[in-house]
Design a protein around this motif. Structure first.
Motif, PDB file in Angstrom:
ATOM      1  N   MET A   1      10.632   5.688 -11.141  1.00  0.00           N
ATOM      2  CA  MET A   1      10.415   4.385 -10.565  1.00  0.00           C
ATOM      3  C   MET A   1       9.468   3.596 -11.451  1.00  0.00           C
ATOM      4  N   THR A   2       9.863   2.417 -11.829  1.00  0.00           N
ATOM      5  CA  THR A   2       8.996   1.578 -12.653  1.00  0.00           C
ATOM      6  C   THR A   2       8.445   0.420 -11.851  1.00  0.00           C
ATOM      7  N   GLY A   3       9.126   0.028 -10.763  1.00  0.00           N
ATOM      8  CA  GLY A   3       8.660  -1.067  -9.934  1.00  0.00           C
ATOM      9  C   GLY A   3       7.669  -0.600  -8.884  1.00  0.00           C
ATOM     10  N   ILE A   4       7.138  -1.561  -8.167  1.00  0.00           N
ATOM     11  CA  ILE A   4       6.196  -1.257  -7.094  1.00  0.00           C
ATOM     12  C   ILE A   4       6.999  -1.047  -5.814  1.00  0.00           C
ATOM     13  N   PRO A   5       6.769   0.077  -5.101  1.00  0.00           N
ATOM     14  CA  PRO A   5       7.555   0.345  -3.897  1.00  0.00           C
ATOM     15  C   PRO A   5       7.217  -0.628  -2.772  1.00  0.00           C
ATOM     16  N   ASP A   6       8.188  -0.831  -1.891  1.00  0.00           N
ATOM     17  CA  ASP A   6       7.952  -1.659  -0.719  1.00  0.00           C
ATOM     18  C   ASP A   6       6.822  -1.062   0.106  1.00  0.00           C
ATOM     19  N   ILE A   7       6.012  -1.936   0.673  1.00  0.00           N
ATOM     20  CA  ILE A   7       4.865  -1.504   1.466  1.00  0.00           C
ATOM     21  C   ILE A   7       5.264  -1.487   2.940  1.00  0.00           C
ATOM     22  N   PRO A   8       5.043  -0.356   3.609  1.00  0.00           N
ATOM     23  CA  PRO A   8       5.364  -0.295   5.042  1.00  0.00           C
ATOM     24  C   PRO A   8       4.574  -1.342   5.825  1.00  0.00           C
ATOM     25  N   VAL A   9       5.176  -1.830   6.892  1.00  0.00           N
ATOM     26  CA  VAL A   9       4.577  -2.902   7.697  1.00  0.00           C
ATOM     27  C   VAL A   9       3.166  -2.553   8.149  1.00  0.00           C
ATOM     28  N   HIS A  10       2.943  -1.318   8.568  1.00  0.00           N
ATOM     29  CA  HIS A  10       1.613  -0.964   9.090  1.00  0.00           C
ATOM     30  C   HIS A  10       0.536  -0.911   8.003  1.00  0.00           C
ATOM     31  N   LEU A  11       0.930  -1.030   6.724  1.00  0.00           N
ATOM     32  CA  LEU A  11      -0.042  -1.019   5.623  1.00  0.00           C
ATOM     33  C   LEU A  11      -0.265  -2.392   5.003  1.00  0.00           C
ATOM     34  N   VAL A  12       0.419  -3.412   5.505  1.00  0.00           N
ATOM     35  CA  VAL A  12       0.348  -4.747   4.900  1.00  0.00           C
ATOM     36  C   VAL A  12      -1.083  -5.281   4.822  1.00  0.00           C
ATOM     37  N   GLY A  13      -1.923  -4.998   5.793  1.00  0.00           N
ATOM     38  CA  GLY A  13      -3.298  -5.513   5.796  1.00  0.00           C
ATOM     39  C   GLY A  13      -4.274  -4.715   4.952  1.00  0.00           C
ATOM     40  N   ARG A  14      -3.863  -3.582   4.394  1.00  0.00           N
ATOM     41  CA  ARG A  14      -4.753  -2.756   3.569  1.00  0.00           C
ATOM     42  C   ARG A  14      -4.981  -3.429   2.216  1.00  0.00           C
ATOM     43  N   PRO A  15      -6.133  -3.162   1.612  1.00  0.00           N
ATOM     44  CA  PRO A  15      -6.380  -3.693   0.266  1.00  0.00           C
ATOM     45  C   PRO A  15      -5.353  -3.137  -0.725  1.00  0.00           C
ATOM     46  N   ARG A  16      -5.151  -3.878  -1.790  1.00  0.00           N
ATOM     47  CA  ARG A  16      -4.207  -3.456  -2.838  1.00  0.00           C
ATOM     48  C   ARG A  16      -4.874  -3.541  -4.199  1.00  0.00           C
ATOM     49  N   ALA A  17      -4.380  -2.716  -5.092  1.00  0.00           N
ATOM     50  CA  ALA A  17      -4.810  -2.749  -6.494  1.00  0.00           C
ATOM     51  C   ALA A  17      -3.562  -2.494  -7.328  1.00  0.00           C
ATOM     52  N   GLY A  18      -3.285  -3.370  -8.239  1.00  0.00           N
ATOM     53  CA  GLY A  18      -2.089  -3.237  -9.060  1.00  0.00           C
ATOM     54  C   GLY A  18      -0.812  -3.243  -8.238  1.00  0.00           C
ATOM     55  N   GLY A  19      -0.847  -3.910  -7.098  1.00  0.00           N
ATOM     56  CA  GLY A  19       0.318  -3.979  -6.228  1.00  0.00           C
ATOM     57  C   GLY A  19       0.484  -2.796  -5.299  1.00  0.00           C
ATOM     58  N   LEU A  20      -0.356  -1.766  -5.453  1.00  0.00           N
ATOM     59  CA  LEU A  20      -0.273  -0.574  -4.605  1.00  0.00           C
ATOM     60  C   LEU A  20      -1.328  -0.616  -3.509  1.00  0.00           C
ATOM     61  N   VAL A  21      -0.983  -0.059  -2.362  1.00  0.00           N
ATOM     62  CA  VAL A  21      -1.927   0.032  -1.250  1.00  0.00           C
ATOM     63  C   VAL A  21      -3.044   0.997  -1.637  1.00  0.00           C
ATOM     64  N   VAL A  22      -4.277   0.617  -1.346  1.00  0.00           N
ATOM     65  CA  VAL A  22      -5.416   1.489  -1.575  1.00  0.00           C
ATOM     66  C   VAL A  22      -5.554   2.368  -0.323  1.00  0.00           C
TER      67      VAL A  22
END
Length: 173
Positions: A1-22
């Motif tokens: 996988m080279t792209g950023i995976p879709d973020i589950p709805v329950h994680l949308v409010g979490r901080p992100r770094a480089g497009g990934l959920v922290v």
């Protein structure tokens, strides 16, 4: 996988770094400017293990959860990695380079954000070492125990409570 995976709805409010959920358990540098991916905050780990919280979203675990364990963890039937809820497990398998098999070696040194900070003995042993294969250990429950080979390290153990299943993740070598 080279792209950023879709973020589950329950994680949308979490901080992100480089497009990934922290993950909830991931510490930050003292100034808060850099998240230390690959590190586990001691207090957060303790809370996750003793309160049955997901290490990614920080919510209470349900009736099933997943422990991500290295091959060497299987021998002891425990891991220092706290459990994750099934939706966070699915996300983590895609997002985490270790779990997804995109990293083949551990860092050669400590995290760049921790320059000058003493390194734990178990981390020194892993520096630049090949990454072990990871497994998803599906559980109903776990015991919190001291690691048999690393006293003073809390772990989630499935020794007394048989897991529902154990599945290998992507090959890392």
């Amino acid at each position: 996988m080279t792209g950023i995976p879709d973020i589950p709805v329950h994680l949308v409010g979490r901080p992100r770094a480089g497009g990934l959920v922290v993950p909830w358990i991931t510490p930050a540098t003292r100034d808060g400017g850099l998240y230390l991916f690959g590190k586990i905050g001691n207090l957060a780990q303790y809370r996750c293990l003793t309160r049955s919280l997901c290490q990614v979203c920080g919510r209470r675990l349900g009736v099933r959860a997943v422990l991500f364990a290295r091959e060497s963890d299987l021998l002891h039937q425990c891991t220092a990695e706290p459990a994750v809820c099934p939706p966070c497990a699915a996300y983590s398998r895609r997002a985490c380079p270790m779990l997804a098999g995109r990293r083949h070696r551990y860092r050669a040194g400590d995290h760049p954000g921790l320059a000058g900070t003493p390194i734990a003995a178990d981390q020194v042993l892993r520096q630049a070492a090949p990454v072990e294969r990871w497994y998803a250990v599906w559980i109903r429950d776990y015991d919190v125990v001291d690691h048999p080979a690393q006293p003073g390290t809390l772990t989630a153990s499935w020794q007394r409570i048989p897991p529902l299943r154990i599945r290998p993740l992507a090959a890392t070598a």
